[in-house]
Design a protein around this motif. Structure first.
Motif, PDB file in Angstrom:
ATOM      1  N   LYS A 264       2.241   2.173  -3.294  1.00 50.69           N
ATOM      2  CA  LYS A 264       1.345   2.727  -4.343  1.00 50.69           C
ATOM      3  C   LYS A 264       1.389   4.178  -4.073  1.00 50.69           C
ATOM      4  O   LYS A 264       0.842   4.910  -4.922  1.00 50.69           O
ATOM      5  CB  LYS A 264      -0.012   2.143  -3.814  1.00 50.69           C
ATOM      6  CG  LYS A 264      -0.434   0.787  -4.720  1.00 50.69           C
ATOM      7  CD  LYS A 264      -1.902   0.522  -4.481  1.00 50.69           C
ATOM      8  CE  LYS A 264      -2.137  -0.896  -4.140  1.00 50.69           C
ATOM      9  NZ  LYS A 264      -3.415  -1.455  -3.581  1.00 50.69           N
ATOM     10  N   LYS A 265       1.758   4.583  -2.736  1.00 48.04           N
ATOM     11  CA  LYS A 265       1.953   5.855  -2.577  1.00 48.04           C
ATOM     12  C   LYS A 265       3.191   6.675  -3.204  1.00 48.04           C
ATOM     13  O   LYS A 265       3.398   7.782  -3.137  1.00 48.04           O
ATOM     14  CB  LYS A 265       1.672   6.351  -1.126  1.00 48.04           C
ATOM     15  CG  LYS A 265       0.501   5.924  -0.474  1.00 48.04           C
ATOM     16  CD  LYS A 265       0.482   6.066   1.075  1.00 48.04           C
ATOM     17  CE  LYS A 265      -0.666   5.517   1.506  1.00 48.04           C
ATOM     18  NZ  LYS A 265      -0.446   5.229   2.983  1.00 48.04           N
TER      19      LYS A 265
ATOM     20  N   GLU B 235       0.710  -1.052  -0.060  1.00 50.09           N
ATOM     21  CA  GLU B 235       0.007   0.027   0.115  1.00 50.09           C
ATOM     22  C   GLU B 235       0.874   1.252   0.002  1.00 50.09           C
ATOM     23  O   GLU B 235       0.417   2.238  -0.540  1.00 50.09           O
ATOM     24  CB  GLU B 235      -0.890  -0.027   1.228  1.00 50.09           C
ATOM     25  CG  GLU B 235      -2.127   0.690   1.182  1.00 50.09           C
ATOM     26  CD  GLU B 235      -3.124   0.926  -0.123  1.00 50.09           C
ATOM     27  OE1 GLU B 235      -3.233  -0.189  -0.650  1.00 50.09           O
ATOM     28  OE2 GLU B 235      -3.331   1.852  -0.542  1.00 50.09           O
ATOM     29  N   ASN B 236       1.933   1.191   0.794  1.00 50.94           N
ATOM     30  CA  ASN B 236       3.105   2.362   0.857  1.00 50.94           C
ATOM     31  C   ASN B 236       3.669   2.655  -0.486  1.00 50.94           C
ATOM     32  O   ASN B 236       3.633   3.655  -0.890  1.00 50.94           O
ATOM     33  CB  ASN B 236       3.662   2.250   1.709  1.00 50.94           C
ATOM     34  CG  ASN B 236       3.339   2.252   3.476  1.00 50.94           C
ATOM     35  OD1 ASN B 236       2.276   2.670   3.388  1.00 50.94           O
ATOM     36  ND2 ASN B 236       3.882   1.807   4.404  1.00 50.94           N
TER      37      ASN B 236
END
Ligand code: GLU
Length: 274
Positions: A139-140, A136-137
């Motif tokens: 993706k940032k 998820e990180n």
């Protein structure tokens, strides 16, 4: 007490080295075993419940390709000892593999949050939130190292973790809080493990990692970082004068004394809830 192990080598395939190291961690107790390596842009994983020798007979733990890899002996705390719950655990994109020793206490809330963001979980473990948090990180737009660091900041509980990924295929990222993590330094390979006997036949140069630290390991060396302040930590290896047999006794003159001193941690492990 289970075990983690990682190896980044300059020379040959690491799978047999990981297998042998996990055998040396067997005395810590476990119910499942697994290994992962990175090779030519993809992860290779083998894992199952049962004794190392039985899992090896069934799956051949030695033929995973690649010069970098991680391994695990599991003592289940969340999720029964089934193959799907054995470590390593992966993210949705199968680019990140994680082995973990300890308990992530806030995993239920992290899992809910990640599932709402579309992550698919396959196991019942607390550990599986870690690769998904890192994913998820990423993706940032964070780098792999930043993504791991930010994920670690979200974790409550205890951990010794080792991570490999196809994004940084020459690195093992490891970190610790309240579970032991030791680095082994040699001329042709670097190791991380939950206990010194895991790599003692390979090197006697060790660096003890402290709570709140993350390590970037390559076959050439190691960097230690303080996770909260993100400042580098300088720590030279200590040379330990132990033979492998002495190491298994953890520096105590005989096993009985070692076992007496390990009572608190054994008791804590026995009381862990499923
Ligand atoms: N809590 C993790 C699990 O149940 C790790 C347990 C361990 O330390 O082996 O898979």
């Amino acid at each position: 007490m289970c075990g983690i192990f990682g190896c980044a080598s300059k020379t040959g395939n690491v799978a047999p080295i990981i297998h042998a190291a996990l055998k040396r961690l067997e005395y810590r107790g476990y119910d499942s075993v697994g290994e992962a390596t990175v090779y030519e842009g993809r992860l290779y994983v083998k894992k199952d419940k049962g004794k190392i020798d039985d899992v090896h007979r069934l799956h051949n733990l030695d033929d995973l390709p690649g010069r970098i890899g991680i391994g695990h002996t599991r003592w289940a705390t969340h999720g029964a000892p089934y193959q799907v719950n054995a470590h390593p655990h992966l993210d949705c994109g199968e680019r990140i593999a994680v082995v973990h020793n300890g308990i992530i206490e806030n995993f239920a809330e992290l899992k809910r949050e990640l599932e709402e963001l579309g992550h698919r979980f396959v196991s019942k473990t607390d550990t599986e939130v870690i690769p998904h948090l890192i994913e998820e990180n990423l993706k940032k737009g964070l780098s792999m190292i930043e993504a791991v660091r930010e994920a670690l900041k979200r974790l409550e509980g205890s951990y010794a973790i080792a991570i490999i990924s196809t994004l940084e295929p020459d690195k093992i990222l490891c970190a610790k809080r309240e579970s032991p993590l030791i680095i082994g330094v040699s001329d042709d390979a670097m190791y991380c493990a939950s206990d010194i006997p895991a790599f003692l036949p390979l090197t006697n140069r060790v660096v003890v990692i402290e709570d709140g630290e993350m390590v970037v390991l390559t076959s050439n060396g190691y960097e230690i970082w303080n996770i909260d302040e993100w400042r580098p930590v300088t720590r030279k290896p200590d040379v330990i004068p132990w033979t492998p047999e002495m190491a298994e006794k953890g520096g105590y003159p005989h096993f009985m004394l070692k076992e007496i001193h390990e009572q608190p941690i054994c008791l804590r492990n026995t009381l862990r809830l499923q």
